[in-house]
Design a protein around this motif. Structure first.
Motif, PDB file in Angstrom:
ATOM      1  N   VAL A 153       0.833  -1.194   0.000  1.00 52.37           N
ATOM      2  CA  VAL A 153       0.000   0.000   0.000  1.00 52.37           C
ATOM      3  C   VAL A 153       0.874   1.252   0.000  1.00 52.37           C
ATOM      4  O   VAL A 153       1.861   1.319   0.732  1.00 52.37           O
ATOM      5  N   THR A 154       0.522   2.208  -0.830  1.00 56.71           N
ATOM      6  CA  THR A 154       1.145   3.533  -0.826  1.00 56.71           C
ATOM      7  C   THR A 154       0.073   4.558  -0.488  1.00 56.71           C
ATOM      8  O   THR A 154      -1.016   4.541  -1.070  1.00 56.71           O
ATOM      9  N   ILE A 155       0.382   5.449   0.467  1.00 57.18           N
ATOM     10  CA  ILE A 155      -0.572   6.459   0.922  1.00 57.18           C
ATOM     11  C   ILE A 155       0.122   7.815   0.918  1.00 57.18           C
ATOM     12  O   ILE A 155       1.266   7.923   1.374  1.00 57.18           O
ATOM     13  N   GLY A 156      -0.561   8.832   0.428  1.00 54.79           N
ATOM     14  CA  GLY A 156       0.035  10.157   0.467  1.00 54.79           C
ATOM     15  C   GLY A 156      -0.937  11.236   0.024  1.00 54.79           C
ATOM     16  O   GLY A 156      -1.916  10.949  -0.662  1.00 54.79           O
ATOM     17  N   PRO A 157      -0.667  12.487   0.420  1.00 57.08           N
ATOM     18  CA  PRO A 157      -1.471  13.613  -0.068  1.00 57.08           C
ATOM     19  C   PRO A 157      -1.072  13.950  -1.490  1.00 57.08           C
ATOM     20  O   PRO A 157       0.069  13.724  -1.889  1.00 57.08           O
ATOM     21  N   MET A 158      -2.009  14.491  -2.263  1.00 56.47           N
ATOM     22  CA  MET A 158      -1.686  14.773  -3.657  1.00 56.47           C
ATOM     23  C   MET A 158      -2.374  16.044  -4.137  1.00 56.47           C
ATOM     24  O   MET A 158      -3.536  16.289  -3.823  1.00 56.47           O
ATOM     25  N   LYS A 159      -1.605  16.830  -4.909  1.00 62.87           N
ATOM     26  CA  LYS A 159      -2.141  18.017  -5.558  1.00 62.87           C
ATOM     27  C   LYS A 159      -2.529  17.681  -6.990  1.00 62.87           C
ATOM     28  O   LYS A 159      -2.064  16.700  -7.568  1.00 62.87           O
ATOM     29  N   THR A 160      -3.334  18.559  -7.581  1.00 64.33           N
ATOM     30  CA  THR A 160      -3.837  18.328  -8.942  1.00 64.33           C
ATOM     31  C   THR A 160      -2.726  18.049  -9.947  1.00 64.33           C
ATOM     32  O   THR A 160      -2.802  17.086 -10.722  1.00 64.33           O
ATOM     33  N   ASP A 161      -1.689  18.879  -9.939  1.00 68.11           N
ATOM     34  CA  ASP A 161      -0.656  18.756 -10.961  1.00 68.11           C
ATOM     35  C   ASP A 161       0.219  17.519 -10.791  1.00 68.11           C
ATOM     36  O   ASP A 161       0.978  17.159 -11.698  1.00 68.11           O
ATOM     37  N   GLU A 162       0.128  16.843  -9.633  1.00 67.84           N
ATOM     38  CA  GLU A 162       0.917  15.636  -9.409  1.00 67.84           C
ATOM     39  C   GLU A 162       0.218  14.377  -9.925  1.00 67.84           C
ATOM     40  O   GLU A 162       0.871  13.358 -10.173  1.00 67.84           O
ATOM     41  N   ILE A 163      -1.078  14.436 -10.070  1.00 67.16           N
ATOM     42  CA  ILE A 163      -1.875  13.237 -10.359  1.00 67.16           C
ATOM     43  C   ILE A 163      -1.434  12.513 -11.637  1.00 67.16           C
ATOM     44  O   ILE A 163      -1.262  11.285 -11.628  1.00 67.16           O
ATOM     45  N   PRO A 164      -1.215  13.213 -12.767  1.00 64.40           N
ATOM     46  CA  PRO A 164      -0.818  12.496 -13.991  1.00 64.40           C
ATOM     47  C   PRO A 164       0.502  11.742 -13.870  1.00 64.40           C
ATOM     48  O   PRO A 164       0.770  10.830 -14.659  1.00 64.40           O
ATOM     49  N   ASN A 165       1.338  12.113 -12.894  1.00 63.73           N
ATOM     50  CA  ASN A 165       2.599  11.402 -12.693  1.00 63.73           C
ATOM     51  C   ASN A 165       2.404  10.055 -12.006  1.00 63.73           C
ATOM     52  O   ASN A 165       3.256   9.172 -12.115  1.00 63.73           O
ATOM     53  N   PHE A 166       1.282   9.900 -11.321  1.00 67.38           N
ATOM     54  CA  PHE A 166       1.023   8.675 -10.566  1.00 67.38           C
ATOM     55  C   PHE A 166      -0.080   7.831 -11.196  1.00 67.38           C
ATOM     56  O   PHE A 166       0.000   6.601 -11.226  1.00 67.38           O
ATOM     57  N   ILE A 167      -1.117   8.497 -11.685  1.00 63.19           N
ATOM     58  CA  ILE A 167      -2.213   7.783 -12.337  1.00 63.19           C
ATOM     59  C   ILE A 167      -2.120   8.094 -13.829  1.00 63.19           C
ATOM     60  O   ILE A 167      -2.594   9.126 -14.303  1.00 63.19           O
ATOM     61  N   LYS A 168      -1.478   7.222 -14.564  1.00 56.04           N
ATOM     62  CA  LYS A 168      -1.218   7.454 -15.989  1.00 56.04           C
ATOM     63  C   LYS A 168      -2.384   6.911 -16.826  1.00 56.04           C
ATOM     64  O   LYS A 168      -2.560   5.701 -16.960  1.00 56.04           O
ATOM     65  N   TYR A 169      -3.150   7.808 -17.357  1.00 50.14           N
ATOM     66  CA  TYR A 169      -4.294   7.442 -18.181  1.00 50.14           C
ATOM     67  C   TYR A 169      -3.806   6.742 -19.441  1.00 50.14           C
ATOM     68  O   TYR A 169      -2.841   7.179 -20.076  1.00 50.14           O
ATOM     69  N   ASN A 170      -4.471   5.645 -19.814  1.00 51.70           N
ATOM     70  CA  ASN A 170      -4.076   4.897 -21.001  1.00 51.70           C
ATOM     71  C   ASN A 170      -4.644   5.595 -22.245  1.00 51.70           C
ATOM     72  O   ASN A 170      -5.718   5.261 -22.736  1.00 51.70           O
ATOM     73  N   ILE A 171      -3.908   6.600 -22.704  1.00 47.99           N
ATOM     74  CA  ILE A 171      -4.384   7.434 -23.809  1.00 47.99           C
ATOM     75  C   ILE A 171      -4.578   6.624 -25.085  1.00 47.99           C
ATOM     76  O   ILE A 171      -5.603   6.746 -25.781  1.00 47.99           O
ATOM     77  N   ASN A 172      -3.643   5.766 -25.420  1.00 44.38           N
ATOM     78  CA  ASN A 172      -3.687   5.045 -26.693  1.00 44.38           C
ATOM     79  C   ASN A 172      -4.842   4.060 -26.784  1.00 44.38           C
ATOM     80  O   ASN A 172      -5.419   3.871 -27.863  1.00 44.38           O
ATOM     81  N   ASN A 173      -5.180   3.426 -25.673  1.00 46.42           N
ATOM     82  CA  ASN A 173      -6.194   2.372 -25.716  1.00 46.42           C
ATOM     83  C   ASN A 173      -7.556   2.787 -25.170  1.00 46.42           C
ATOM     84  O   ASN A 173      -8.532   2.061 -25.352  1.00 46.42           O
ATOM     85  N   HIS A 174      -7.631   3.944 -24.510  1.00 47.85           N
ATOM     86  CA  HIS A 174      -8.894   4.330 -23.875  1.00 47.85           C
ATOM     87  C   HIS A 174      -9.470   5.645 -24.395  1.00 47.85           C
ATOM     88  O   HIS A 174     -10.523   6.078 -23.936  1.00 47.85           O
ATOM     89  N   ILE A 175      -8.777   6.300 -25.319  1.00 44.71           N
ATOM     90  CA  ILE A 175      -9.302   7.518 -25.939  1.00 44.71           C
ATOM     91  C   ILE A 175      -9.180   7.367 -27.453  1.00 44.71           C
ATOM     92  O   ILE A 175      -8.131   6.975 -27.962  1.00 44.71           O
ATOM     93  N   ARG A 176     -10.245   7.679 -28.163  1.00 42.50           N
ATOM     94  CA  ARG A 176     -10.219   7.557 -29.626  1.00 42.50           C
ATOM     95  C   ARG A 176      -9.084   8.388 -30.225  1.00 42.50           C
ATOM     96  O   ARG A 176      -8.756   9.471 -29.723  1.00 42.50           O
ATOM     97  N   PRO A 177      -8.471   7.914 -31.304  1.00 42.09           N
ATOM     98  CA  PRO A 177      -7.259   8.550 -31.829  1.00 42.09           C
ATOM     99  C   PRO A 177      -7.478   9.883 -32.534  1.00 42.09           C
ATOM    100  O   PRO A 177      -6.513  10.608 -32.780  1.00 42.09           O
ATOM    101  N   GLU A 178      -8.728  10.219 -32.883  1.00 42.61           N
ATOM    102  CA  GLU A 178      -8.959  11.490 -33.568  1.00 42.61           C
ATOM    103  C   GLU A 178      -8.467  12.645 -32.685  1.00 42.61           C
ATOM    104  O   GLU A 178      -8.823  12.742 -31.510  1.00 42.61           O
ATOM    105  N   ALA A 179      -7.693  13.544 -33.281  1.00 47.34           N
ATOM    106  CA  ALA A 179      -7.017  14.593 -32.509  1.00 47.34           C
ATOM    107  C   ALA A 179      -7.981  15.461 -31.715  1.00 47.34           C
ATOM    108  O   ALA A 179      -7.747  15.766 -30.543  1.00 47.34           O
ATOM    109  N   ASN A 180      -9.089  15.878 -32.323  1.00 47.57           N
ATOM    110  CA  ASN A 180     -10.019  16.771 -31.616  1.00 47.57           C
ATOM    111  C   ASN A 180     -10.666  16.081 -30.425  1.00 47.57           C
ATOM    112  O   ASN A 180     -10.882  16.689 -29.371  1.00 47.57           O
ATOM    113  N   ILE A 181     -10.956  14.778 -30.570  1.00 49.92           N
ATOM    114  CA  ILE A 181     -11.542  14.026 -29.464  1.00 49.92           C
ATOM    115  C   ILE A 181     -10.522  13.833 -28.353  1.00 49.92           C
ATOM    116  O   ILE A 181     -10.815  14.025 -27.167  1.00 49.92           O
ATOM    117  N   ARG A 182      -9.313  13.489 -28.742  1.00 50.61           N
ATOM    118  CA  ARG A 182      -8.279  13.203 -27.752  1.00 50.61           C
ATOM    119  C   ARG A 182      -7.942  14.447 -26.919  1.00 50.61           C
ATOM    120  O   ARG A 182      -7.818  14.372 -25.692  1.00 50.61           O
TER     121      ARG A 182
END
Length: 244
Positions: A153-182
């Motif tokens: 288990v890892t526990i810690g406080p987090m600010k908004t700008d830190e979140i993408p460094n820890f929770i990496k959204y799977n852009i390639n497989n979970h967001i459609r590739p069209e640029a405007n949508i992405r």
């Protein structure tokens, strides 16, 4: 209260075997469930851009990844993995099965106050006294066992700008590739993060030299029960009394 994970991984690891490439396409149940998929003949990736989840079938692992928690959808996919893995993996080649969940629990307090609570709960007075100007930020890593399973288990406080460094959204497989949508979806994801949150990451693992196919279902039944129970108790303990 039951906290919903922000991101989930479910992974089965097995030793590589050449017969995998002959049998990789026999997991047809997954193919019929996912609207989008691709292969390079070495692995298959199944995607659902709307439901924000995917499955990777590779020579040494099968991985389910989700960026949007849906209990019913998750149950269907993991059951398909558990039943279909027999088509391309040998039972005596199984190594481990694990579930990682990342939680982001919004807090209506300052980052400093949340840091103080974690410091008070996890650090002794003698250790805190070494930091003459106080502890401004910290994360805690813990390890324990629940039955035959290991929990980290890892526990810690987090600010908004830190979140993408820890929770990496799977852009390639979970967001459609069209640029405007992405671009729009990524903007909505980032701006939707809380200003201050409690980050909890749980790594739950079963590993043995004599793992069987039935162990996958047994582990999953335990993970569904043990992880939310632990997270709930952990959060209750953190905020039950701020100072003792």
């Amino acid at each position: 209260m039951r906290y919903k994970p922000k991101k989930t991984f479910f992974q089965v690891n097995y030793f590589p075997d050449l017969s995998f490439y002959d049998n990789i396409f026999k997991g047809s149940d997954l193919a019929s469930y996912f609207p989008d998929w691709e292969t390079d003949r070495l692995k298959i990736t199944f995607r659902d851009f709307d439901k924000k989840h995917s499955v990777l079938l590779a020579h040494n692992r099968t991985v389910y990844e989700s960026d949007r928690y849906n209990e019913k959808e998750e149950e269907k996919i993991i059951k398909l993995i558990s039943s279909g893995i027999k088509a391309f993996a040998k039972e005596h080649f199984l190594q481990s099965v694990g579930c990682r969940r990342m939680f982001l629990i919004k807090q209506n307090m300052s980052f400093s106050d949340l840091s103080d609570i974690i410091t008070l709960k996890f650090y002794s007075e003698s250790l805190k006294s070494l930091f003459l100007f106080g502890i401004n930020d910290s994360s805690v890593n813990l390890k324990t066992t629940i039955g035959p399973n290991e929990l980290r288990v890892t526990i810690g406080p987090m600010k908004t700008d830190e979140i993408p460094n820890f929770i990496k959204y799977n852009i390639n497989n979970h967001i459609r590739p069209e640029a405007n949508i992405r671009v729009k979806e990524l903007h909505d994801i980032v701006t939707g993060y809380p200003e201050v949150s409690l980050y909890i990451e749980t790594d739950y693992l079963f590993q043995t030299t004599k793992m069987s196919f039935s162990d996958i279902d047994t582990f999953w039944d335990s993970a569904k029960k043990d992880i939310p129970s632990f997270v709930n108790e952990l959060v209750n303990n953190l905020f039950e009394e701020k100072i003792k």
